[in-house]
Design an enzyme around this catalytic site. Structure first.
Site, PDB file in Angstrom:
ATOM      1  N   ARG A   1      -1.194  -0.614  -8.494  1.00  0.00           N
ATOM      2  CA  ARG A   1      -2.571  -0.193  -8.222  1.00  0.00           C
ATOM      3  C   ARG A   1      -2.589   1.330  -8.386  1.00  0.00           C
ATOM      4  NH1 ARG A   1      -3.754  -0.780  -2.245  1.00  0.00           N
ATOM      5  NH2 ARG A   1      -4.265  -2.943  -2.692  1.00  0.00           N
TER       6      ARG A   1
ATOM      7  N   ASP B   1       0.853  -1.199   0.000  1.00  0.00           N
ATOM      8  CA  ASP B   1       0.000   0.000   0.000  1.00  0.00           C
ATOM      9  C   ASP B   1       0.885   1.244   0.000  1.00  0.00           C
ATOM     10  OD1 ASP B   1      -2.400  -1.365   0.102  1.00  0.00           O
ATOM     11  OD2 ASP B   1      -2.658  -1.167   2.269  1.00  0.00           O
TER      12      ASP B   1
HETATM   13  P1  FDA Z   1     -14.280   9.420  -4.702  1.00  0.00           P
HETATM   14  O1  FDA Z   1     -13.644   9.728  -3.396  1.00  0.00           O
HETATM   15  O2  FDA Z   1     -14.673  10.551  -5.589  1.00  0.00           O
HETATM   16  O3  FDA Z   1     -15.491   8.482  -4.437  1.00  0.00           O
HETATM   17  C1  FDA Z   1     -16.416   8.142  -5.452  1.00  0.00           C
HETATM   18  C2  FDA Z   1     -17.677   7.629  -4.760  1.00  0.00           C
HETATM   19  O4  FDA Z   1     -17.364   6.399  -4.086  1.00  0.00           O
HETATM   20  C3  FDA Z   1     -18.163   8.545  -3.631  1.00  0.00           C
HETATM   21  O5  FDA Z   1     -19.063   9.491  -4.077  1.00  0.00           O
HETATM   22  C4  FDA Z   1     -18.781   7.591  -2.662  1.00  0.00           C
HETATM   23  O6  FDA Z   1     -20.091   7.297  -3.069  1.00  0.00           O
HETATM   24  C5  FDA Z   1     -17.957   6.350  -2.804  1.00  0.00           C
HETATM   25  N1  FDA Z   1     -16.904   6.195  -1.789  1.00  0.00           N
HETATM   26  C6  FDA Z   1     -15.588   6.407  -1.965  1.00  0.00           C
HETATM   27  N2  FDA Z   1     -14.891   6.096  -0.852  1.00  0.00           N
HETATM   28  C7  FDA Z   1     -15.791   5.680   0.067  1.00  0.00           C
HETATM   29  C8  FDA Z   1     -15.716   5.226   1.409  1.00  0.00           C
HETATM   30  N3  FDA Z   1     -14.555   5.111   2.063  1.00  0.00           N
HETATM   31  N4  FDA Z   1     -16.867   4.859   2.029  1.00  0.00           N
HETATM   32  C9  FDA Z   1     -18.057   4.959   1.389  1.00  0.00           C
HETATM   33  N5  FDA Z   1     -18.196   5.373   0.119  1.00  0.00           N
HETATM   34  C10 FDA Z   1     -17.087   5.740  -0.536  1.00  0.00           C
HETATM   35  N6  FDA Z   1      -5.279   5.354  -1.050  1.00  0.00           N
HETATM   36  C11 FDA Z   1      -3.971   5.560  -0.736  1.00  0.00           C
HETATM   37  O7  FDA Z   1      -3.556   6.703  -0.518  1.00  0.00           O
HETATM   38  N7  FDA Z   1      -3.105   4.503  -0.689  1.00  0.00           N
HETATM   39  C12 FDA Z   1      -3.496   3.232  -0.953  1.00  0.00           C
HETATM   40  O8  FDA Z   1      -2.670   2.304  -0.907  1.00  0.00           O
HETATM   41  C13 FDA Z   1      -4.853   3.005  -1.275  1.00  0.00           C
HETATM   42  N8  FDA Z   1      -5.323   1.759  -1.546  1.00  0.00           N
HETATM   43  C14 FDA Z   1      -6.611   1.589  -2.025  1.00  0.00           C
HETATM   44  C15 FDA Z   1      -7.054   0.339  -2.424  1.00  0.00           C
HETATM   45  C16 FDA Z   1      -8.302   0.188  -2.993  1.00  0.00           C
HETATM   46  C17 FDA Z   1      -8.743  -1.169  -3.465  1.00  0.00           C
HETATM   47  C18 FDA Z   1      -9.159   1.321  -3.132  1.00  0.00           C
HETATM   48  C19 FDA Z   1     -10.497   1.194  -3.785  1.00  0.00           C
HETATM   49  C20 FDA Z   1      -8.750   2.546  -2.674  1.00  0.00           C
HETATM   50  C21 FDA Z   1      -7.492   2.698  -2.110  1.00  0.00           C
HETATM   51  N9  FDA Z   1      -7.066   3.932  -1.638  1.00  0.00           N
HETATM   52  C22 FDA Z   1      -5.726   4.104  -1.305  1.00  0.00           C
HETATM   53  C23 FDA Z   1      -8.038   5.025  -1.419  1.00  0.00           C
HETATM   54  C24 FDA Z   1      -8.155   5.917  -2.623  1.00  0.00           C
HETATM   55  O9  FDA Z   1      -6.978   6.656  -2.761  1.00  0.00           O
HETATM   56  C25 FDA Z   1      -9.348   6.877  -2.475  1.00  0.00           C
HETATM   57  O10 FDA Z   1      -9.164   7.693  -1.378  1.00  0.00           O
HETATM   58  C26 FDA Z   1     -10.691   6.194  -2.331  1.00  0.00           C
HETATM   59  O11 FDA Z   1     -10.781   5.080  -3.162  1.00  0.00           O
HETATM   60  C27 FDA Z   1     -11.815   7.165  -2.725  1.00  0.00           C
HETATM   61  O12 FDA Z   1     -11.613   7.614  -4.039  1.00  0.00           O
HETATM   62  P2  FDA Z   1     -12.534   7.206  -5.292  1.00  0.00           P
HETATM   63  O13 FDA Z   1     -11.616   7.002  -6.445  1.00  0.00           O
HETATM   64  O14 FDA Z   1     -13.385   6.061  -4.956  1.00  0.00           O
HETATM   65  O15 FDA Z   1     -13.331   8.512  -5.618  1.00  0.00           O
END
Ligand code: FDA
Length: 306
Positions: A181, A130
Site C-alpha cells: 500500500r 500498517d
Molecule cells: P491529503 O492529506 O492531501 O488529503 C487530500 C484530501 O482528502 C483533503 O483535502 C481532505 O479533503 C481529505 N482527507 C484526507 N484525510 C482525511 C481525513 N482523515 N478526514 C477527512 N478528510 C480527509 N498512513 C500511515 O502512515 N501508515 C499507514 O499504514 C496508513 N494507512 C492508510 C490506509 C489507507 C487506506 C489510507 C487512505 C490512508 C492511510 N494512511 C496511512 C494515511 C495516509 O498516510 C495519509 O495521511 C492520509 O491518507 C491523508 O493523505 P491524502 O493522500 O489523502 O492527502
C-alpha cells in the site's frame, strides 16, 4: 506553514479535544469509525460491499504494553477472519504491529502475525501490515520480509514522505515481495528523514507509484484521497494497461466519498479502510495531538449537519 491561521486553529482544536465531551467527539468521529464492536464493523462493511467497494478491517489500538491485551487483539482479528468468511464479506484485515507487541516482544509479534496469516490463508484472505512512525520502520519491514518467507498473503505499507522509501521499494521489488500500500504517511517526522513540503511528498508518491507499476509489483494499493494523485494514478494505469488484479485504490471510511464513488463507477477496484473498536476515543485524541493538521477535518465534521 506551521504559523498559518489554519494551523493555529488546528493546533488549538487538537489541544482541547481531549476535554471535549465524548458524545460530541463521537458525533464527529462516527463518520470515520465504524463503531465499537465487530458487529458494527460488519454492518458498515456489508454496506460498502453493496456499493461495490471492498474493505479492510482495522481494530483500533496501538503501542500495547500488556501481553494479555496483545492476546485480546489477536483473538479479535482471528474472530474477524472467521466471521468475514462465514458472512461472505469482501474484506481483509489491516494490523498495526505495535498492537501485537512489536516494541516489547518482537518474536512473539512475528508468531502472532504468522498465526493471523495462516488463519487468513485458510480462508483465501489477506493481511496488511500498517506502517507506524519511523521508530519502527526497520523493524516493521524486517518482520514483513521474514513473514513473506513462509506466507504469500501478507503485504506492507510504504510512506511517500520518507526519504528512504525509494530504497525500500527497490529492495522489496528486487526480492519479489512488493505487495504494497502506498500512502503519503500520517505521522509527524523530522525533516532529516521526511519530505515536508506537500509538493515534494506528492512528487515522491507519483515517482514511487511509477516505479512499482513499471517494475510489475505484485500489487499496489493506491491509498490517497488527493484528487491530483488519483488522476495521476488513473493516467498511469490506463497508459501501462495495468490489470485489475495488480492494483486497487484505497480510502479511509467517511473520507472523499464522491471520489470513491467515481472510481467505483469507472470500474476501478476500491477498498475502504474500516477502523472500529473500544479504544476509538483514545485513538482519535492521540492522532489529533500528534498531527494537528487532521483537526481541520474535525472542524469540517463539526460544521456538517449531524
Ligand atoms: P491529503 O492529506 O492531501 O488529503 C487530500 C484530501 O482528502 C483533503 O483535502 C481532505 O479533503 C481529505 N482527507 C484526507 N484525510 C482525511 C481525513 N482523515 N478526514 C477527512 N478528510 C480527509 N498512513 C500511515 O502512515 N501508515 C499507514 O499504514 C496508513 N494507512 C492508510 C490506509 C489507507 C487506506 C489510507 C487512505 C490512508 C492511510 N494512511 C496511512 C494515511 C495516509 O498516510 C495519509 O495521511 C492520509 O491518507 C491523508 O493523505 P491524502 O493522500 O489523502 O492527502
Amino acid at each position: 506553514m506551521l504559523n498559518s491561521p489554519t494551523s493555529l486553529i488546528n493546533r488549538s482544536v487538537a489541544a482541547v479535544l481531549p476535554y471535549v465531551p465524548r458524545p460530541l467527539v463521537w458525533r464527529i468521529s462516527r463518520r470515520y469509525i465504524a463503531g465499537v464492536s465487530l458487529e458494527d464493523a460488519y454492518r458498515v462493511i456489508r454496506e460498502l460491499n453493496q456499493l461495490g467497494a471492498m474493505a479492510t478491517l482495522d481494530v483500533l489500538g496501538e503501542d500495547v504494553t500488556d501481553p494479555d491485551q496483545v492476546t485480546g487483539y489477536r483473538d479479535l482479528y482471528l474472530q474477524a477472519l472467521r466471521d468475514i468468511a462465514d458472512q461472505g464479506l469482501d474484506c481483509n484485515i489491516s494490523v498495526k504491529l505495535s498492537e501485537m507487541g512489536l516494541r516489547f516482544e518482537p518474536e512473539r509479534c512475528l508468531e502472532i502475525m504468522a498465526q493471523l496469516a495462516d488463519a487468513a490463508a485458510e480462508r483465501g484472505n489477506f493481511v496488511r501490515i500498517d506502517m507506524e512512525d519511523s521508530s519502527v520502520t526497520d523493524q516493521t519491514l524486517d518482520l514483513y520480509r521474514r513473514l513473506r518467507e513462509s506466507h504469500g498473503n501478507v503485504g506492507a505499507v510504504i510512506q511517500a514522505y520518507l526519504r528512504r522509501s525509494r530504497d525500500d521499494v527497490e529492495d522489496l521489488l528486487a526480492n519479489d515481495i512488493a505487495h504494497l500500500r502506498l500512502c503519503k504517511g500520517i505521522y509527524v517526522e523530522p525533516a532529516e528523514i521526511a519530505f515536508k513540503a506537500p509538493q515534494e511528498i506528492n512528487a515522491s508518491f507519483n515517482e514511487l507509484l511509477k516505479l512499482l507499476i513499471d517494475n510489475h509489483a505484485e500489487k499496489v494499493g493506491i491509498a490517497t484521497h488527493d484528487p491530483a494523485l488519483v488522476s495521476h494514478a488513473k493516467r498511469l494505469i490506463a497508459e501501462r494497461i495495468v490489470p485489475r488484479e495488480r492494483y486497487e485504490f484505497q480510502m479511509l471510511l467517511g473520507v472523499a466519498e464522491p471520489l470513491r464513488d467515481e472510481l467505483i463507477r469507472e470500474g476501478h477496484p476500491v477498498r475502504i479502510y474500516v477502523p472500529f473498536g473500544e479504544h476509538w476515543f483514545a485513538y482519535s485524541s492521540r492522532r489529533l495531538r500528534e498531527n494537528p493538521a487532521i483537526a481541520g477535518h474535525v472542524i469540517r465534521g463539526l460544521l456538517r449537519p449531524g
